[in-house]
Design a protein around this motif. Sequence first.
Motif, PDB file in Angstrom:
ATOM      1  N   LYS A   9       0.861  -1.174   0.000  1.00  0.00           N
ATOM      2  CA  LYS A   9       0.000   0.000   0.000  1.00  0.00           C
ATOM      3  C   LYS A   9       0.899   1.226   0.000  1.00  0.00           C
ATOM      4  O   LYS A   9       1.851   1.308   0.763  1.00  0.00           O
ATOM      5  CB  LYS A   9      -0.909   0.028   1.232  1.00  0.00           C
ATOM      6  CG  LYS A   9      -1.827   1.245   1.266  1.00  0.00           C
ATOM      7  CD  LYS A   9      -2.463   1.392   2.630  1.00  0.00           C
ATOM      8  CE  LYS A   9      -3.194   2.698   2.776  1.00  0.00           C
ATOM      9  NZ  LYS A   9      -2.360   3.868   2.597  1.00  0.00           N
ATOM     10  N   GLU A  10       0.570   2.154  -0.854  1.00  0.00           N
ATOM     11  CA  GLU A  10       1.306   3.408  -0.877  1.00  0.00           C
ATOM     12  C   GLU A  10       0.702   4.363   0.149  1.00  0.00           C
ATOM     13  O   GLU A  10      -0.445   4.195   0.578  1.00  0.00           O
ATOM     14  CB  GLU A  10       1.242   4.007  -2.279  1.00  0.00           C
ATOM     15  CG  GLU A  10       1.931   3.134  -3.315  1.00  0.00           C
ATOM     16  CD  GLU A  10       1.782   3.671  -4.722  1.00  0.00           C
ATOM     17  OE1 GLU A  10       1.620   4.898  -4.883  1.00  0.00           O
ATOM     18  OE2 GLU A  10       1.805   2.854  -5.643  1.00  0.00           O
ATOM     19  N   ARG A  11       1.453   5.331   0.540  1.00  0.00           N
ATOM     20  CA  ARG A  11       0.982   6.325   1.507  1.00  0.00           C
ATOM     21  C   ARG A  11      -0.241   7.057   0.949  1.00  0.00           C
ATOM     22  O   ARG A  11      -0.335   7.330  -0.223  1.00  0.00           O
ATOM     23  CB  ARG A  11       2.090   7.333   1.807  1.00  0.00           C
ATOM     24  CG  ARG A  11       1.704   8.370   2.842  1.00  0.00           C
ATOM     25  CD  ARG A  11       2.868   9.277   3.200  1.00  0.00           C
ATOM     26  NE  ARG A  11       4.022   8.551   3.688  1.00  0.00           N
ATOM     27  CZ  ARG A  11       4.154   8.086   4.935  1.00  0.00           C
ATOM     28  NH1 ARG A  11       3.207   8.273   5.817  1.00  0.00           N
ATOM     29  NH2 ARG A  11       5.241   7.433   5.283  1.00  0.00           N
ATOM     30  N   GLY A  12      -1.173   7.340   1.834  1.00  0.00           N
ATOM     31  CA  GLY A  12      -2.326   8.148   1.437  1.00  0.00           C
ATOM     32  C   GLY A  12      -3.605   7.343   1.357  1.00  0.00           C
ATOM     33  O   GLY A  12      -3.787   6.337   2.049  1.00  0.00           O
ATOM     34  N   ARG A  15      -5.756   2.157  -1.746  1.00  0.00           N
ATOM     35  CA  ARG A  15      -6.077   0.836  -1.195  1.00  0.00           C
ATOM     36  C   ARG A  15      -4.876  -0.094  -1.356  1.00  0.00           C
ATOM     37  O   ARG A  15      -4.102   0.029  -2.300  1.00  0.00           O
ATOM     38  CB  ARG A  15      -7.274   0.241  -1.936  1.00  0.00           C
ATOM     39  CG  ARG A  15      -8.572   0.928  -1.623  1.00  0.00           C
ATOM     40  CD  ARG A  15      -9.665   0.359  -2.490  1.00  0.00           C
ATOM     41  NE  ARG A  15     -10.977   0.785  -2.038  1.00  0.00           N
ATOM     42  CZ  ARG A  15     -12.042   0.805  -2.820  1.00  0.00           C
ATOM     43  NH1 ARG A  15     -11.948   0.427  -4.086  1.00  0.00           N
ATOM     44  NH2 ARG A  15     -13.200   1.197  -2.339  1.00  0.00           N
ATOM     45  N   PRO A  16      -4.757  -1.049  -0.450  1.00  0.00           N
ATOM     46  CA  PRO A  16      -3.664  -2.022  -0.580  1.00  0.00           C
ATOM     47  C   PRO A  16      -3.948  -3.026  -1.688  1.00  0.00           C
ATOM     48  O   PRO A  16      -5.103  -3.310  -2.013  1.00  0.00           O
ATOM     49  CB  PRO A  16      -3.624  -2.701   0.786  1.00  0.00           C
ATOM     50  CG  PRO A  16      -4.926  -2.424   1.412  1.00  0.00           C
ATOM     51  CD  PRO A  16      -5.502  -1.203   0.781  1.00  0.00           C
ATOM     52  N   ARG A  17      -2.869  -3.545  -2.232  1.00  0.00           N
ATOM     53  CA  ARG A  17      -2.959  -4.593  -3.259  1.00  0.00           C
ATOM     54  C   ARG A  17      -2.334  -5.857  -2.702  1.00  0.00           C
ATOM     55  O   ARG A  17      -1.242  -5.826  -2.133  1.00  0.00           O
ATOM     56  CB  ARG A  17      -2.218  -4.172  -4.520  1.00  0.00           C
ATOM     57  CG  ARG A  17      -2.670  -2.861  -5.135  1.00  0.00           C
ATOM     58  CD  ARG A  17      -3.936  -2.971  -5.884  1.00  0.00           C
ATOM     59  NE  ARG A  17      -3.673  -3.704  -7.108  1.00  0.00           N
ATOM     60  CZ  ARG A  17      -4.577  -3.927  -8.035  1.00  0.00           C
ATOM     61  NH1 ARG A  17      -5.789  -3.502  -7.882  1.00  0.00           N
ATOM     62  NH2 ARG A  17      -4.272  -4.597  -9.110  1.00  0.00           N
ATOM     63  N   LEU A  18      -3.040  -6.946  -2.870  1.00  0.00           N
ATOM     64  CA  LEU A  18      -2.551  -8.264  -2.462  1.00  0.00           C
ATOM     65  C   LEU A  18      -2.115  -8.998  -3.723  1.00  0.00           C
ATOM     66  O   LEU A  18      -2.922  -9.229  -4.621  1.00  0.00           O
ATOM     67  CB  LEU A  18      -3.661  -9.040  -1.749  1.00  0.00           C
ATOM     68  CG  LEU A  18      -3.407 -10.516  -1.481  1.00  0.00           C
ATOM     69  CD1 LEU A  18      -2.238 -10.706  -0.529  1.00  0.00           C
ATOM     70  CD2 LEU A  18      -4.658 -11.177  -0.934  1.00  0.00           C
ATOM     71  N   TRP A  50     -11.397   0.847  -8.271  1.00  0.00           N
ATOM     72  CA  TRP A  50     -10.738   2.094  -7.870  1.00  0.00           C
ATOM     73  C   TRP A  50      -9.542   1.775  -6.993  1.00  0.00           C
ATOM     74  O   TRP A  50      -9.644   1.045  -6.024  1.00  0.00           O
ATOM     75  CB  TRP A  50     -11.696   2.982  -7.094  1.00  0.00           C
ATOM     76  CG  TRP A  50     -12.873   3.486  -7.878  1.00  0.00           C
ATOM     77  CD1 TRP A  50     -13.198   3.189  -9.174  1.00  0.00           C
ATOM     78  CD2 TRP A  50     -13.882   4.362  -7.399  1.00  0.00           C
ATOM     79  NE1 TRP A  50     -14.352   3.815  -9.526  1.00  0.00           N
ATOM     80  CE2 TRP A  50     -14.804   4.558  -8.448  1.00  0.00           C
ATOM     81  CE3 TRP A  50     -14.111   5.003  -6.188  1.00  0.00           C
ATOM     82  CZ2 TRP A  50     -15.911   5.373  -8.327  1.00  0.00           C
ATOM     83  CZ3 TRP A  50     -15.226   5.808  -6.078  1.00  0.00           C
ATOM     84  CH2 TRP A  50     -16.108   5.998  -7.136  1.00  0.00           C
ATOM     85  N   ARG A  51      -8.423   2.370  -7.295  1.00  0.00           N
ATOM     86  CA  ARG A  51      -7.210   2.157  -6.495  1.00  0.00           C
ATOM     87  C   ARG A  51      -7.219   2.993  -5.219  1.00  0.00           C
ATOM     88  O   ARG A  51      -6.408   2.802  -4.346  1.00  0.00           O
ATOM     89  CB  ARG A  51      -5.972   2.521  -7.327  1.00  0.00           C
ATOM     90  CG  ARG A  51      -5.649   1.541  -8.405  1.00  0.00           C
ATOM     91  CD  ARG A  51      -4.867   0.356  -7.903  1.00  0.00           C
ATOM     92  NE  ARG A  51      -3.558   0.799  -7.409  1.00  0.00           N
ATOM     93  CZ  ARG A  51      -3.010   0.309  -6.311  1.00  0.00           C
ATOM     94  NH1 ARG A  51      -3.598  -0.604  -5.612  1.00  0.00           N
ATOM     95  NH2 ARG A  51      -1.845   0.756  -5.906  1.00  0.00           N
TER      96      ARG A  51
END
Length: 156
Positions: A9-12, A15-18, A50-51
């Motif tokens: 997950k990037e800052r902000g 959403r996290p990606r698995l 949506w990311r």
Amino acid sequence: MTIRWTITKERGNLRPRLTVDMKLTDYERRLCVPVVRVDDALPKPPDTGWRHCLPGENERACESWRPSDFHRLQTPHHRKGSCSECFTLPWRKDNSYPEVEAAFAALRERFEQGVREASKSAPMNEQGEMETSADTKANLAPSIAADRLLRLVDAG
């Protein structure tokens, strides 16, 4: 089977990606264990394409949000032997996703049950051979002898 996963997950408000990679051993592939699925373990966020998830939207709209849809986890098909998947997980303030490991443990347990069942089907290699029975040979002997005598007469 080896299961490797990474949650990034990037800052902000992203959403996290698995990301998941699964690989069957050669032995598991030869057993032809059916594909195993877990359908209700990994939460799928609303608008999963949506990311991002902004404050007050979707899973962040209320503290008591509960998923209504889930990602499907499944083992690789024995013919292919491996698979890779990428899932979007819901945004969480604490970045805690304990259900991910639990989902993979459930998938592994169901798969291993299939491996144990398939392993019970023992290999075999049966061969056989039969010849004409003595009774039939005795019944055919006069016809065979007559046929041979006629061929000798015709050849001479």
